[in-house]
Scaffold this motif. Structure first.
Motif, PDB file in Angstrom:
ATOM      1  N   GLY A 169      -5.815  17.657  41.730  1.00 35.85           N
ATOM      2  CA  GLY A 169      -6.554  16.637  40.993  1.00 35.85           C
ATOM      3  C   GLY A 169      -5.915  16.386  39.634  1.00 35.85           C
ATOM      4  O   GLY A 169      -4.963  17.061  39.233  1.00 35.85           O
ATOM      5  N   TYR A 206     -13.273  22.204  41.352  1.00 33.56           N
ATOM      6  CA  TYR A 206     -12.538  21.352  40.419  1.00 33.56           C
ATOM      7  C   TYR A 206     -12.563  21.929  38.996  1.00 33.56           C
ATOM      8  O   TYR A 206     -12.041  21.296  38.078  1.00 33.56           O
ATOM      9  CB  TYR A 206     -13.133  19.941  40.417  1.00 33.56           C
ATOM     10  CG  TYR A 206     -12.759  19.144  41.647  1.00 33.56           C
ATOM     11  CD1 TYR A 206     -11.738  18.210  41.607  1.00 33.56           C
ATOM     12  CD2 TYR A 206     -13.444  19.321  42.847  1.00 33.56           C
ATOM     13  CE1 TYR A 206     -11.394  17.472  42.733  1.00 33.56           C
ATOM     14  CE2 TYR A 206     -13.116  18.592  43.987  1.00 33.56           C
ATOM     15  CZ  TYR A 206     -12.086  17.676  43.918  1.00 33.56           C
ATOM     16  OH  TYR A 206     -11.740  16.955  45.052  1.00 33.56           O
ATOM     17  N   ARG A 222      -9.050  16.370  33.745  1.00 36.22           N
ATOM     18  CA  ARG A 222      -9.967  15.483  33.029  1.00 36.22           C
ATOM     19  C   ARG A 222     -10.371  16.067  31.673  1.00 36.22           C
ATOM     20  O   ARG A 222     -10.575  15.329  30.699  1.00 36.22           O
ATOM     21  CB  ARG A 222     -11.216  15.234  33.873  1.00 36.22           C
ATOM     22  CG  ARG A 222     -12.192  14.237  33.256  1.00 36.22           C
ATOM     23  CD  ARG A 222     -13.301  13.877  34.227  1.00 36.22           C
ATOM     24  NE  ARG A 222     -14.233  14.996  34.396  1.00 36.22           N
ATOM     25  CZ  ARG A 222     -15.237  14.970  35.271  1.00 36.22           C
ATOM     26  NH1 ARG A 222     -15.410  13.899  36.054  1.00 36.22           N
ATOM     27  NH2 ARG A 222     -16.043  15.994  35.368  1.00 36.22           N
ATOM     28  N   GLN A 223     -10.412  17.407  31.589  1.00 35.99           N
ATOM     29  CA  GLN A 223     -10.839  18.018  30.332  1.00 35.99           C
ATOM     30  C   GLN A 223     -10.266  19.437  30.237  1.00 35.99           C
ATOM     31  O   GLN A 223     -10.258  20.195  31.210  1.00 35.99           O
ATOM     32  CB  GLN A 223     -12.360  18.072  30.246  1.00 35.99           C
ATOM     33  CG  GLN A 223     -12.885  18.508  28.873  1.00 35.99           C
ATOM     34  CD  GLN A 223     -14.396  18.385  28.783  1.00 35.99           C
ATOM     35  OE1 GLN A 223     -15.059  17.998  29.743  1.00 35.99           O
ATOM     36  NE2 GLN A 223     -14.934  18.715  27.616  1.00 35.99           N
ATOM     37  N   ASP A 279     -10.581  15.938  37.623  1.00 37.42           N
ATOM     38  CA  ASP A 279     -11.368  14.737  37.936  1.00 37.42           C
ATOM     39  C   ASP A 279     -11.920  14.840  39.359  1.00 37.42           C
ATOM     40  O   ASP A 279     -11.167  15.010  40.320  1.00 37.42           O
ATOM     41  CB  ASP A 279     -10.500  13.502  37.793  1.00 37.42           C
ATOM     42  CG  ASP A 279     -11.293  12.233  38.028  1.00 37.42           C
ATOM     43  OD1 ASP A 279     -12.428  12.161  37.542  1.00 37.42           O
ATOM     44  OD2 ASP A 279     -10.767  11.332  38.717  1.00 37.42           O
ATOM     45  N   ALA A 308     -14.532  12.481  40.386  1.00 36.60           N
ATOM     46  CA  ALA A 308     -15.463  11.346  40.335  1.00 36.60           C
ATOM     47  C   ALA A 308     -15.961  10.975  41.719  1.00 36.60           C
ATOM     48  O   ALA A 308     -17.163  10.702  41.908  1.00 36.60           O
ATOM     49  CB  ALA A 308     -14.772  10.143  39.679  1.00 36.60           C
ATOM     50  N   THR A 358     -11.178  21.350  33.653  1.00 39.32           N
ATOM     51  CA  THR A 358     -11.945  20.592  34.641  1.00 39.32           C
ATOM     52  C   THR A 358     -11.074  19.464  35.176  1.00 39.32           C
ATOM     53  O   THR A 358     -10.481  18.697  34.394  1.00 39.32           O
ATOM     54  CB  THR A 358     -13.226  20.007  34.032  1.00 39.32           C
ATOM     55  OG1 THR A 358     -14.044  21.074  33.550  1.00 39.32           O
ATOM     56  CG2 THR A 358     -14.007  19.208  35.067  1.00 39.32           C
TER      57      THR A 358
END
Length: 396
Positions: A120, A206, A123-124, A143, A145, A141
């Motif tokens: 993935g 994730y 994202r953070q 993504d 979604a 973390t």
């Protein structure tokens, strides 16, 4: 005091032997003067014998001088006896330890390269390199979604399924409706609940979490970069406890045991820590005839770093109340017998006495004595290489 016949006889025999050797050497040199190597060898023999007999005469002369000086009828001036200056050393009774050294590198007990369970986009990133973290804390973390959207839809469907189940249950409790309708609503609700649990577990994949308390040593991907696959996304290590592994010669296999005392030295820091052997390997490497030894110890404030060079000083022998002397005063004769010199007083002067020894282990500048000495023995230290048995000595 009269001259002892034994001394006179010994001197006469030595003199006769020396004269005989001298006659043989001269005779041989006259008959075979063309043999240069032979003549050189004869010269060496003659010099050697001369030194030995000169020493014997010197010792005997000193003894005679002592007897003359001590004789009650001697009214003449005292004969000066040559005394060799020495220093003394007492036998020590103490704990004797023997160590050997092997090299190793520092490794941490808890050191984990972390991989993402699913591919993935990052994202953070929740932590920074060098930050202390707790077990289970989220580090990165990815993504998710699409999965989060599916979970949201599933929750909506589950809410409806729960309402339908409650209606059907209420009717069934009043014996209204069919059992099939009640069981179908119950099964639908439970299936959605289980599905939600599965999706939440997938969602947690994730998130990259710390497997134990420690420090974040590396964060590899940057925000927005892909993660997953064969490359680790982070590294976490606990520096509070570290260990060393060393390759030990099989010669020590019977003397190195679990819990053996070890001093771990760090050359780069100029300091050391005390530790114990945690594990002794059971496999001997046929390539270098060594086995593994593992040593664990605490690492306060993370002072010692992974892969830092260290020296394991392992104790393989210990003896309490051992008789210990410096190795510098031990000598060896032609028969490879070990000995030291002490002294005794013959009434007028201290004279050298030879003591043969049985040696134990040695470490650095000290040697353990198994037999030949006791704790009250006083030995000749400085000057021991310049004296022989019977020499007169003077303590400085």
């Amino acid at each position: 005091m009269v001259l002892k016949p034994k001394i006179k006889k010994n001197i006469s025999m030595k003199k006769l032997g020396f004269i005989l050797i001298l006659g043989v050497v001269v005779s041989c040199s006259e008959t075979d003067s063309n043999d240069l190597e032979g003549l050189k060898e004869q010269r060496k023999t003659l010099i050697k014998e001369f030194k030995e007999y000169s020493k014997e005469y010197s010792v005997a002369l000193n003894k005679l001088d002592s007897s003359i000086n001590a004789h009650p009828k001697n009214k003449e001036a005292k004969v000066e006896i040559k005394k060799i200056p020495i220093t003394i050393k007492k036998v020590e009774v103490k704990t004797f330890e023997h160590f050997f050294e092997v090299h190793g590198n520092v490794e941490v007990v808890e050191n984990a390269a972390l991989f993402s369970e699913v591919p993935g986009i990052v994202r953070q990133i929740h932590v920074a390199e060098g930050e202390q973290v707790k077990k289970g804390q989220v580090l990165i973390t990815l993504d998710a979604a699409q999965l989060e959207s599916g979970i949201k839809e599933l929750k909506t469907g589950l809410e409806l399924a729960e309402k339908v189940f409650e209606k059907q249950k209420s009717l069934w409790d009043k014996k209204i409706g069919s059992e099939i309708q009640f069981l179908e609503s119950k099964n639908n609700k439970e299936a959605l609940e289980q599905r939600l649990i599965t999706l939440n577990e997938q969602l947690d994949m994730y998130k990259v979490r710390a497997p134990f308390d420690g420090i974040v040593d590396q964060i590899n991907p940057k925000l927005g970069e892909p993660a997953g696959g064969q490359l680790p996304v982070a590294r976490v290590m606990n520096l509070n406890k570290v260990f060393l592994e060393g390759d030990v010669s099989e010669a020590y296999i019977s003397s190195v045991k679990k819990n053996s005392y070890v001093e771990v030295k760090f050359p780069s820091l100029g300091e050391s820590v005390k530790a114990r052997v945690k594990r002794v390997g059971n496999f001997i490497n046929p390539a270098n005839r060594t086995f593994k030894v593992k040593v664990e110890f605490n690492n306060p404030n993370g002072k010692y770093k992974p892969n830092q060079l260290a020296i394991l000083k392992i104790r393989d022998y210990k003896s309490d109340n051992a008789l210990v002397i410096p190795s510098r005063i031990i000598q060896q004769d032609r028969q490879e017998r070990n000995y030291v010199y002490t002294f005794v007083n013959d009434g007028s002067v201290n004279r050298v006495k030879k003591l043969e020894l049985e040696l134990g282990n040695s470490y650095k500048d000290n040697v353990e004595i198994i037999a030949g000495l006791d704790s009250s023995t006083v030995l000749i230290d400085k000057g021991s290489k310049s004296v022989q048995e019977g020499d007169a000595v003077q303590i400085k």
